[in-house]
Design an enzyme around this catalytic site. Sequence first.
Site, PDB file in Angstrom:
ATOM      1  N   HIS A 106      42.559  45.701  41.201  1.00 39.86           N
ATOM      2  CA  HIS A 106      41.623  47.339  40.365  1.00 39.86           C
ATOM      3  C   HIS A 106      40.739  46.478  39.317  1.00 39.86           C
ATOM      4  CE1 HIS A 106      44.521  46.962  36.163  1.00 39.86           C
ATOM      5  NE2 HIS A 106      44.442  45.502  36.720  1.00 39.86           N
ATOM      6  N   GLY A 130      44.652  26.937  41.228  1.00 38.80           N
ATOM      7  CA  GLY A 130      43.674  27.675  42.000  1.00 38.80           C
ATOM      8  C   GLY A 130      43.464  28.516  41.663  1.00 38.80           C
TER       9      GLY A 130
END
Length: 578
Positions: free
Chosen positions: A485, A466
Amino acid sequence: MTTTIDDTARLRATADFVREHDTATLLPLLLPGLEGPELRALADHCRFAHAALLVFPPDDETLRAQLAACALDPDARLQPSVVVRGRLARRHHLDESALEVTIAHPAVPGPPPGSREDGEGLRTVEVFVLTVPPGSDLAHLAAHEREHQHEAHLAFEVRRPDALLLRGLCALLARHGAAPDGGGYTPHEDATVLYFTAPAGSTAGYRRIELHARGAHHAVLADHLREDSLREDSLKEDSLREDSDAHPAETLLRRLTGAWTTQALATSARMGLPDALDARSPTRLDALAPALGAHPRALATLLGYLAMAGVVTEHPDGYRLTETGTLLRADADGSMRPLALMYGGPFYRSFGALEHSVRTGEPAFDHLFGEHHFEHFARDPELADLFDRSMAASSRMFDPLPAHPAVTAARTVVDVAGGNGELLERLLAANPGLHGVLLERPHAVEAARRRLDAKGLGPRCSYVTGDFADVPADADLYLLSRVLHDWEDERCVEILRHLARAMPAHADLLVVERLLPEDGSPSLATAWDLHMLCNTGGRERRADHYARLLAEAGLRLLGHTPLPLEAAVLHVRRAEAG
């Protein structure tokens, strides 16, 4: 034979030094001007524990003979030395995996009976060992280290260490001219070491001092390393400024040719050149060229460049792979070949369109390929596999994490977007009572399942296919490694809110990222900040920036600790948790 005698003499001199000195007389020699209450305070809280040196035997039997010749236990137990391995790698511009540094602590007679330090434990000689067989590429390293004695130091064990005491001792050493000089956490000993350079007037014969504190004192270590980094960066900037002033055109020219190195390394990896070479014996060009299907003269040109880059060495009878170059082999432990292929392939192409990113703020990758790189890789199983393996190539930043207190205290850990299971494998292997859950995309889940099954860890791991909205609830520990990031702030907060909703009040969250320096000093994070702009639309951030994002998501940053490869682990809990 000369090197054997030299190391034996150094060992004997070090053992004699340990036998002859005690804490109260040694401290004033190390820190001129230390006297009165400050001397008594330092002696009250520290005891002289060992003197250290680095030796380079050609084999294990020679090391045993050297120890025995100095009346030291030849069977002293050897363990990995993480801190010195990292220091050597940085000093000689090598990858840490190219260095197998071990450490032993053979005992020597301690303080005489009845003295103040009697009964406080044996003194030792701390012997760092890097085996350098005849003809090794490391011979030049050994010669340099023997000459300069960078790792020779005197160590003081801190009695009953805590954060307040350690900070006070660091401040006291600084007042007397000692400068921070590295350090680290050693999981094998569960100990924190803080190194200092002795002041210029020191007369002890050793230029480095170690404070050795039992336990993990991550916040103190982080501050100590930050002070050391600021000092080193200042020295580097001064040196670079002098270089630039003297040779500005040459300096710029070297910067402009950096892309050539990327392609030379990537091309050699694609052609299988490192796999066709040997680190022990040379291979002739006339045998290498037909094996690779390469033009002999052109291949010689590439090899010449790779020799300049430290990847191969040229000999009269052919070319040999260096220990750095070995990391480009497909079968190398910790192989960086996938990283070379990725940086010299799709990401190299997007950097060619960097101007688009700078002008528009949009990822050049999306501009070139028509979609975000995650979607692009997901549609190409080979590219997706290469990306996951390239992420794993930087996994030595994970080395300290299995011993993190939040990990050792957990029973269930959820690795969110955990790739091919590299980090989860390390945590499960080091903590037998831990159960793991991996949340990932379907192809990554299958790759992780195969990896963990092959390591015998499959029964202790479950899998969830998922995205971030599917984070499982009720675990003790959650991991988010090199994920934030990739995204802009709004998406980061959304991801963190999913985690905050899933986390019980007692749970910990560990976030692994590179942190931008607060003072703008040189950093790998600054380079990756440009990389993220160009390829994902994400960014690197400072610690205080992450703290704001976490707070917006209902989480609280407790602190952060440095990791290898200039990374950091941020320790996070729910805002309302204690």
